[in-house]
Motif scaffolding. Structure first.
Motif, PDB file in Angstrom:
ATOM      1  N   LEU A  27       2.324  -3.723  -1.884  1.00  8.61           N
ATOM      2  CA  LEU A  27       2.599  -2.617  -2.798  1.00  8.61           C
ATOM      3  C   LEU A  27       2.060  -1.296  -2.260  1.00  8.61           C
ATOM      4  O   LEU A  27       2.712  -0.255  -2.381  1.00  8.61           O
ATOM      5  N   TRP A  28       0.888  -1.314  -1.668  1.00  8.30           N
ATOM      6  CA  TRP A  28       0.318  -0.093  -1.094  1.00  8.30           C
ATOM      7  C   TRP A  28       1.237   0.466  -0.008  1.00  8.30           C
ATOM      8  O   TRP A  28       1.524   1.659   0.027  1.00  8.30           O
ATOM      9  N   ASN A  29       1.690  -0.399   0.879  1.00 10.25           N
ATOM     10  CA  ASN A  29       2.561   0.057   1.958  1.00 10.25           C
ATOM     11  C   ASN A  29       3.911   0.527   1.429  1.00 10.25           C
ATOM     12  O   ASN A  29       4.493   1.464   1.970  1.00 10.25           O
ATOM     13  N   LEU A  30       4.405  -0.108   0.380  1.00  8.53           N
ATOM     14  CA  LEU A  30       5.670   0.341  -0.209  1.00  8.53           C
ATOM     15  C   LEU A  30       5.522   1.706  -0.868  1.00  8.53           C
ATOM     16  O   LEU A  30       6.381   2.577  -0.708  1.00  8.53           O
ATOM     17  N   ILE A  31       4.434   1.901  -1.602  1.00  6.03           N
ATOM     18  CA  ILE A  31       4.252   3.155  -2.339  1.00  6.03           C
ATOM     19  C   ILE A  31       3.886   4.301  -1.404  1.00  6.03           C
ATOM     20  O   ILE A  31       4.450   5.395  -1.497  1.00  6.03           O
ATOM     21  N   VAL A  32       2.949   4.072  -0.503  1.00  7.11           N
ATOM     22  CA  VAL A  32       2.431   5.161   0.323  1.00  7.11           C
ATOM     23  C   VAL A  32       3.271   5.399   1.575  1.00  7.11           C
ATOM     24  O   VAL A  32       3.566   6.536   1.929  1.00  7.11           O
ATOM     25  N   HIS A  33       3.658   4.332   2.257  1.00  5.74           N
ATOM     26  CA  HIS A  33       4.323   4.469   3.556  1.00  5.74           C
ATOM     27  C   HIS A  33       5.825   4.167   3.503  1.00  5.74           C
ATOM     28  O   HIS A  33       6.495   4.248   4.533  1.00  5.74           O
ATOM     29  N   GLN A  34       6.338   3.770   2.357  1.00  4.08           N
ATOM     30  CA  GLN A  34       7.747   3.385   2.206  1.00  4.08           C
ATOM     31  C   GLN A  34       8.161   2.330   3.237  1.00  4.08           C
ATOM     32  O   GLN A  34       9.270   2.353   3.770  1.00  4.08           O
TER      33      GLN A  34
END
Length: 65
Positions: A27-34
């Motif tokens: 989720l972090w990578n999806l939200i922050v780094h797309q």
């Protein structure tokens, strides 16, 4: 606490921690780094640490020390 119960608790905490950390890093990578990537290194690192620390704390608490 006997050894079998301790190992089961360590494995359970490790498994739950690993799954939670996989979801969090995804989720972090999806939200922050797309990007839909999982940080396996961080996930395993936290799961190993929590898998050792939480059962150890419970053992110390039950012994009263």
């Amino acid at each position: 606490m006997n050894l079998k119960k301790l190992l089961v608790e360590v494995f359970t905490v490790f498994s739950v921690s690993l799954v939670v950390m996989i979801v969090v890093t995804l989720l972090w990578n999806l939200i922050v780094h797309q990007a839909s990537t999982i940080d396996w290194e961080t996930s395993f690192r936290f799961a190993i640490a929590f898998g050792i620390i939480f059962p150890w704390m419970e053992t110390r608490r039950s012994k009263g020390g």
